[in-house]
Scaffold this active site. Structure first.
Site, short mmCIF file in Angstrom:
data_model
loop_
_atom_site.label_atom_id
_atom_site.label_comp_id
_atom_site.label_asym_id
_atom_site.label_seq_id
_atom_site.Cartn_x
_atom_site.Cartn_y
_atom_site.Cartn_z
CE1 TYR A 190 46.36 -44.35 1.30
CE2 TYR A 190 47.80 -44.25 3.12
CZ TYR A 190 46.51 -44.05 2.36
OH TYR A 190 45.50 -43.41 3.08
CG HIS A 232 41.57 -47.75 3.45
ND1 HIS A 232 42.72 -48.02 2.71
CD2 HIS A 232 41.37 -46.51 3.44
CE1 HIS A 232 43.14 -46.48 2.31
NE2 HIS A 232 42.17 -45.68 2.59
#
Length: 304
Positions: free
Chosen positions: A41, A125
């Site tokens: 992010y 992830h």
């Protein structure tokens, strides 16, 4: 309710420090104590902002999760990261790495950006194309770190549900984070949630607005971060119309719906301003009558 850290990593558009910290402050004021982030992010921007905000607060007063699978390597030169969805300078590039060493390197860097000596949850992830390495190296490495007390729990976070189900069946993960696959619009992940309930694995529901359509059921809204197909826009509007008959907004229904499954322990809501956070907190706190779900089933908008 958890704080999803993607937007304050400058997802799609820039978010100022003032707005990012305003969103975090509004979340804390609303009682939010779970903060989720990832190196992905904003090339670490989300982790740095969350870590800065939490600095000085008692460590046992909040829960933080981050993710592994993308190792950030220094990059030099001009340019930005918009091709990957984030409006930040391209100061690093992401290298897929689900090896045991990669997991440890990624987590060490995350701890540095967060300013913490431990995190509560670490998710593997997006290992969509990396099953073998993720299951043979990443998960065992995280389980070892869990036994050492460096992390509290091991999870997997993905935009699908089938591979997380394999992790639940074949490994000792504690939690799964399916994004956008169990919402009032779409319940494809129901088999995964049922499996988790039977195995005692927690579920954190993310993407409960399906990336925007359930916040604004309009032409031009997004579904899975792309323009929503007309059929889904019409379905979302039908759901909104049923909600209106019960004096419930569509966002209220979207936030409430996942908790109807016993495996769900938290809903992650990503925001980029204090106003968005306060609106989500209001939606989260508003009661939703059981009759609404009955009517949605009667009209074929939820499964029986």
């Amino acid at each position: 309710m958890g704080f999803g850290g993607g937007p304050i990593g400058n997802l799609f558009t820039e978010v100022s420090d003032v707005d990012a910290f305003g969103a975090l402050e509004a979340a804390w004021d609303a009682g939010v104590r779970y903060f989720d982030t990832a190196p992905h992010y904003g090339l670490g921007l989300s982790e740095r902002r969350i870590g800065s905000f939490l600095a000085g607060r008692p460590r046992d007063s909040f829960v933080v999760s981050t993710k592994v699978g993308r190792v950030l390597e220094p990059a030099f030169g001009d340019g930005d990261d918009r091709a990957n969805g984030f409006a930040v300078p391209a100061t690093a590039w992401r290298r897929w790495d689900f090896s045991a060493d990669g997991v440890r390197r990624s987590l060490e860097s995350s701890l540095d950006r967060l300013g913490l000596d431990r995190v509560d949850v670490v998710y593997v992830h997006d290992p969509d194309s990396h099953w073998e390495q993720a299951v043979s190296e990443a998960v065992p490495a995280l389980l070892a770190l869990r036994s050492e007390g460096v992390i509290g729990a091991v999870g997997v976070g993905m935009n699908q549900w089938e591979l997380p189900a394999r992790f639940v069946r074949e490994t000792d993960v504690d939690v799964v984070l399916p994004a956008g696959r169990y919402t009032v619009l779409e319940q494809t992940a129901a088999p995964l949630l049922d499996l988790c309930a039977s195995r005692g694995v927690a579920v954190v529901a993310a993407g409960v607005f399906n990336s925007g359509l359930l916040a604004r059921p309009e032409v031009g809204s997004t579904y899975d971060y792309r323009a929503a197909p007309e059929a889904l826009v019409l379905r979302a509007r039908r759901i909104a119309a049923v909600c209106a008959r019960h004096d419930v907004t569509l966002p209220q229904a979207a936030v409430s719906f996942p908790f109807r499954h016993p495996a769900v322990v938290s809903v992650l809501l990503g925001v980029r301003s204090a106003a968005e956070m306060r609106a989500n907190a209001t939606a989260f706190a508003a009661p939703v009558p059981d009759a609404l779900w009955d009517d949605l089933r009667t009209e074929g908008l939820l499964p029986t």
